[in-house]
Motif scaffolding. Structure first.
Motif, PDB file in Angstrom:
ATOM      1  N   ALA A 171       0.790  -1.095  -0.138  1.00 27.54           N
ATOM      2  CA  ALA A 171      -0.091  -0.039   0.038  1.00 27.54           C
ATOM      3  C   ALA A 171       0.792   1.256  -0.021  1.00 27.54           C
ATOM      4  O   ALA A 171       0.579   2.250  -0.307  1.00 27.54           O
ATOM      5  CB  ALA A 171      -0.877   0.083   1.253  1.00 27.54           C
ATOM      6  N   CYS A 172       1.980   1.037   0.516  1.00 28.55           N
ATOM      7  CA  CYS A 172       3.064   2.278   0.456  1.00 28.55           C
ATOM      8  C   CYS A 172       3.524   2.356  -0.853  1.00 28.55           C
ATOM      9  O   CYS A 172       4.167   3.774  -1.016  1.00 28.55           O
ATOM     10  CB  CYS A 172       4.211   2.137   1.652  1.00 28.55           C
ATOM     11  N   LYS A 173       3.356   1.650  -1.767  1.00 25.16           N
ATOM     12  CA  LYS A 173       3.848   1.806  -3.110  1.00 25.16           C
ATOM     13  C   LYS A 173       2.907   2.531  -4.042  1.00 25.16           C
ATOM     14  O   LYS A 173       3.091   2.702  -5.422  1.00 25.16           O
ATOM     15  CB  LYS A 173       4.355   0.602  -3.627  1.00 25.16           C
ATOM     16  N   VAL A 174       1.645   2.926  -3.531  1.00 20.29           N
ATOM     17  CA  VAL A 174       0.643   3.445  -4.493  1.00 20.29           C
ATOM     18  C   VAL A 174       1.177   4.799  -4.642  1.00 20.29           C
ATOM     19  O   VAL A 174       1.732   5.525  -3.882  1.00 20.29           O
ATOM     20  CB  VAL A 174      -0.744   3.467  -3.459  1.00 20.29           C
ATOM     21  N   GLU A 175       0.939   5.375  -5.849  1.00 22.01           N
ATOM     22  CA  GLU A 175       1.459   6.340  -6.632  1.00 22.01           C
ATOM     23  C   GLU A 175       0.541   7.533  -5.832  1.00 22.01           C
ATOM     24  O   GLU A 175      -0.428   7.798  -5.487  1.00 22.01           O
ATOM     25  CB  GLU A 175       0.894   6.518  -8.104  1.00 22.01           C
ATOM     26  N   GLY A 176       1.575   8.634  -5.456  1.00 26.77           N
ATOM     27  CA  GLY A 176       1.348   9.833  -4.864  1.00 26.77           C
ATOM     28  C   GLY A 176       0.736   9.832  -3.321  1.00 26.77           C
ATOM     29  O   GLY A 176       0.244  10.829  -2.953  1.00 26.77           O
ATOM     30  N   VAL A 177       0.865   8.710  -2.660  1.00 19.69           N
ATOM     31  CA  VAL A 177       0.225   8.749  -1.292  1.00 19.69           C
ATOM     32  C   VAL A 177       1.329   9.285  -0.172  1.00 19.69           C
ATOM     33  O   VAL A 177       2.465   9.211  -0.654  1.00 19.69           O
ATOM     34  CB  VAL A 177       0.061   7.251  -0.853  1.00 19.69           C
ATOM     35  N   THR A 178       0.728   9.411   1.000  1.00 23.64           N
ATOM     36  CA  THR A 178       1.783   9.744   1.957  1.00 23.64           C
ATOM     37  C   THR A 178       1.363   8.675   3.297  1.00 23.64           C
ATOM     38  O   THR A 178       0.513   8.044   3.194  1.00 23.64           O
ATOM     39  CB  THR A 178       1.419  11.293   2.577  1.00 23.64           C
ATOM     40  N   PRO A 179       2.415   8.731   4.172  1.00 19.48           N
ATOM     41  CA  PRO A 179       2.172   8.039   5.247  1.00 19.48           C
ATOM     42  C   PRO A 179       0.834   8.253   6.223  1.00 19.48           C
ATOM     43  O   PRO A 179      -0.008   7.146   6.231  1.00 19.48           O
ATOM     44  CB  PRO A 179       3.315   8.228   6.140  1.00 19.48           C
ATOM     45  N   PHE A 183      -2.178   5.542   6.401  1.00 17.71           N
ATOM     46  CA  PHE A 183      -2.709   5.010   7.851  1.00 17.71           C
ATOM     47  C   PHE A 183      -4.272   5.282   7.813  1.00 17.71           C
ATOM     48  O   PHE A 183      -4.825   4.242   8.256  1.00 17.71           O
ATOM     49  CB  PHE A 183      -2.185   6.101   8.842  1.00 17.71           C
ATOM     50  N   HIS A 184      -4.931   6.361   7.224  1.00 13.53           N
ATOM     51  CA  HIS A 184      -6.214   6.344   7.135  1.00 13.53           C
ATOM     52  C   HIS A 184      -6.770   4.999   6.312  1.00 13.53           C
ATOM     53  O   HIS A 184      -7.743   4.573   6.888  1.00 13.53           O
ATOM     54  CB  HIS A 184      -6.592   7.690   6.390  1.00 13.53           C
ATOM     55  N   TRP A 185      -6.143   4.723   5.108  1.00 18.22           N
ATOM     56  CA  TRP A 185      -6.628   3.496   4.518  1.00 18.22           C
ATOM     57  C   TRP A 185      -6.683   2.095   5.349  1.00 18.22           C
ATOM     58  O   TRP A 185      -7.596   1.366   5.280  1.00 18.22           O
ATOM     59  CB  TRP A 185      -5.594   3.330   3.122  1.00 18.22           C
ATOM     60  N   ALA A 186      -5.495   2.160   6.237  1.00 17.75           N
ATOM     61  CA  ALA A 186      -5.557   0.904   7.091  1.00 17.75           C
ATOM     62  C   ALA A 186      -6.628   0.973   7.963  1.00 17.75           C
ATOM     63  O   ALA A 186      -7.232  -0.337   8.095  1.00 17.75           O
ATOM     64  CB  ALA A 186      -4.152   0.945   7.603  1.00 17.75           C
ATOM     65  N   ASP A 208      12.764   3.167  -7.027  1.00 14.37           N
ATOM     66  CA  ASP A 208      12.199   2.304  -8.353  1.00 14.37           C
ATOM     67  C   ASP A 208      10.844   1.844  -8.243  1.00 14.37           C
ATOM     68  O   ASP A 208      10.075   1.282  -9.023  1.00 14.37           O
ATOM     69  CB  ASP A 208      13.057   1.599  -8.817  1.00 14.37           C
ATOM     70  N   GLU A 209      10.354   1.435  -6.785  1.00 15.19           N
ATOM     71  CA  GLU A 209       9.120   0.666  -6.706  1.00 15.19           C
ATOM     72  C   GLU A 209       7.982   1.856  -6.329  1.00 15.19           C
ATOM     73  O   GLU A 209       6.746   1.405  -6.184  1.00 15.19           O
ATOM     74  CB  GLU A 209       9.294  -0.085  -5.569  1.00 15.19           C
ATOM     75  N   ARG A 210       8.362   3.116  -6.037  1.00 14.38           N
ATOM     76  CA  ARG A 210       7.374   3.975  -5.851  1.00 14.38           C
ATOM     77  C   ARG A 210       6.354   4.142  -7.091  1.00 14.38           C
ATOM     78  O   ARG A 210       6.782   4.307  -8.008  1.00 14.38           O
ATOM     79  CB  ARG A 210       7.716   5.395  -5.419  1.00 14.38           C
ATOM     80  N   GLY A 211       4.967   4.438  -6.910  1.00 13.98           N
ATOM     81  CA  GLY A 211       3.866   4.439  -7.870  1.00 13.98           C
ATOM     82  C   GLY A 211       3.852   3.082  -8.688  1.00 13.98           C
ATOM     83  O   GLY A 211       3.243   3.078  -9.568  1.00 13.98           O
ATOM     84  N   THR A 212       4.073   1.960  -8.165  1.00 12.34           N
ATOM     85  CA  THR A 212       3.780   0.714  -8.691  1.00 12.34           C
ATOM     86  C   THR A 212       2.397   0.691  -8.867  1.00 12.34           C
ATOM     87  O   THR A 212       1.751   0.059  -9.942  1.00 12.34           O
ATOM     88  CB  THR A 212       4.102  -0.536  -7.736  1.00 12.34           C
ATOM     89  N   TRP A 213       1.488   1.036  -7.979  1.00 12.61           N
ATOM     90  CA  TRP A 213       0.217   0.940  -8.234  1.00 12.61           C
ATOM     91  C   TRP A 213      -0.489   2.431  -8.233  1.00 12.61           C
ATOM     92  O   TRP A 213      -0.398   3.207  -7.660  1.00 12.61           O
ATOM     93  CB  TRP A 213      -0.626   0.222  -7.053  1.00 12.61           C
ATOM     94  N   ALA A 214      -1.656   2.421  -9.134  1.00 11.03           N
ATOM     95  CA  ALA A 214      -2.023   3.677  -9.245  1.00 11.03           C
ATOM     96  C   ALA A 214      -3.285   4.056  -8.234  1.00 11.03           C
ATOM     97  O   ALA A 214      -3.304   5.473  -8.106  1.00 11.03           O
ATOM     98  CB  ALA A 214      -3.017   3.698 -10.734  1.00 11.03           C
TER      99      ALA A 214
END
Length: 439
Positions: A171-179, A183-186, A208-214
């Motif tokens: 979930a931390c690899k979703v594009e454009g997200v912050t901690p 946390f709110h998603w969790a 190189d893994e950041r933004g793996t998921w849209a």
């Protein structure tokens, strides 16, 4: 009937049959027993056997050793001939042994004999005993640590707090997200993970893994979340989060045992009119009552009060033998009984029996003016008065009648009349049945 059957019959008669309990109470030797051991006589019957007379070793008609021939006259009977060794038959009593029973067995047998079943009451908490180790406390020696409960508490916490770390890292690899977004998603997904853990995991995601998921939705569609039980089956249970607050130590359950306590106050008139026969009737009535209540209660104590015009406390060994030459004032005994009971045997803790006996002769007006009010003032399971008048009622023997006519309806007062040993068992029954029917 063969010899073996004869032998068994004589054994039954001679050894296993003891004096009847009612007969023993009315006529037996009560003095041969103690407070904790009742000795009831057993009559021993000699077994029959063949015996040869040494004077007749040669046989009739053989004429040897002085034995007369047929037709020869015999002399007068010699000492020792006949049924008894010393001549007069029936002068010596049979041998006796004793059947020994304790007061508990005596009480049980008397219940069966008289059809009674007095249920004693328990009033005083006398001790606390340790039961099974069913209680738990937060402190204790290590040997009593309930490890099973500790493990269950730790495992329960692990199951509640555990989460799929790999799934949250994705979930931390979703594009454009912050901690904060992770946390709110969790929280929305009911994943119990701390913000600090997410922040640390977010910082450690390779560039190189950041933004793996849209989006979080795309990540969830492509990454499978495993449950705690799946991970335990796959990887095993590596650690359980124990905490000091989870520790419980086994402690024995404390059980309060109520002991059934009774105090029996025995009062006896020892004035000049209480002659030997009256005294014996008192002993025959009071002694079995003492044995019975000793057998019924866990803890039985006895107070013995003798009185003429005055009263004094005595030991049991003296109680039945004392005789004075004075007059009679029964209230003096009840004053002393009340004083002893209030000081040593509080009604809240003790069952009480107050038994008095005498020939019903009392000083003028003492019964109505003093004794009856005192009986009403002294709380007790039972008040009993036993009148002993072997020769019939004396003109001035009115105490029992006055007590009976005034207090018989109270439910805890009984009067019994004993004129001979034959009346003793009936008097005991009357006294005990009054108590057993009292609620």
């Amino acid at each position: 009937m063969g010899l073996r059957e004869d032998l068994e019959r004589f054994r039954e008669v001679g050894e296993n049959r003891r004096e009847d309990l009612k007969e023993f109470i009315s006529y037996g030797d009560l003095g041969g027993s103690g407070p904790d051991s009742i000795n009831i006589p057993i009559k021993i019957v000699d077994l029959p056997e063949f015996a040869y007379d040494r004077r007749d070793m040669g046989g009739v008609g053989q004429g040897q050793d002085g034995t007369p021939d047929v037709g020869q006259p015999v002399g007068p009977p010699q000492p020792g001939d006949g049924d008894g060794e010393d001549g007069d038959p029936g002068e010596e009593g049979a041998d006796h042994e004793y059947y020994q029973m304790d007061p508990e067995e005596f009480a049980q047998e008397l219940d069966e004999e008289l059809g009674l079943d007095l249920e004693p009451k328990g009033k005083e908490v006398v001790e606390e005993i340790e039961g099974d180790y069913t209680e738990l406390t937060r402190t204790g020696p290590n040997s009593t640590l309930d490890f099973e409960k500790l493990f269950r508490s730790g495992l329960k916490r692990k199951l509640a707090m555990d989460f799929d770390e790999d799934y949250v890292r994705e979930a931390c690899k979703v594009e454009g997200v912050t901690p904060d977004d992770v946390f709110h998603w969790a929280r929305e997904e009911n994943i119990l993970v701390s913000y600090a853990w997410i922040a640390d995991a977010f910082d450690n995601v390779p560039e190189d893994e950041r933004g793996t998921w849209a989006s979080f939705e795309e990540m969830a569609e492509n990454v499978e979340e495993t449950s705690t039980m799946q991970r335990i089956r796959r990887d095993g249970l590596r650690d359980v989060p124990f905490r000091r607050e989870d520790e419980r130590y086994r402690h024995p359950e404390i059980i309060e045992e109520k002991q059934k306590n009774v105090v029996v106050v025995n009062i006896r008139d020892v004035s000049g009119s209480m002659r030997e026969k009256k005294r014996e009737l008192v002993e025959r009535t009071f002694t079995p009552l003492d044995w019975y209540l000793t057998g019924k209660y866990d803890n039985a104590e006895f107070v013995y009060i003798a009185h003429d015009a005055e009263a004094w406390q005595v030991e049991r060994e003296e109680f039945f033998g004392i005789r004075s030459g004075g007059g009679t004032k029964i209230s003096s005994a009840y004053h002393l009984a009340k004083e002893i009971l209030e000081e040593e045997y509080p009604w809240s803790d003790w069952n009480r029996y107050v038994f008095a006996a005498g020939d019903s002769e009392n000083s003028s007006n003492d019964t109505r003016e003093n004794v009856i009010p005192l009986m009403e003032e002294i709380p007790a399971n039972l008040h009993a008065y036993v009148e002993t008048q072997p020769g019939g009622n004396a003109i001035n023997a009115t105490h029992a009648e006055e007590v009976e006519s005034t207090l018989s309806d109270t439910g805890n007062v009984v009067v019994a009349y004993v004129k001979s040993p034959d009346d003793v068992v009936d008097a005991i029954y009357k006294i005990l049945s009054t108590e057993s029917n009292d609620d």
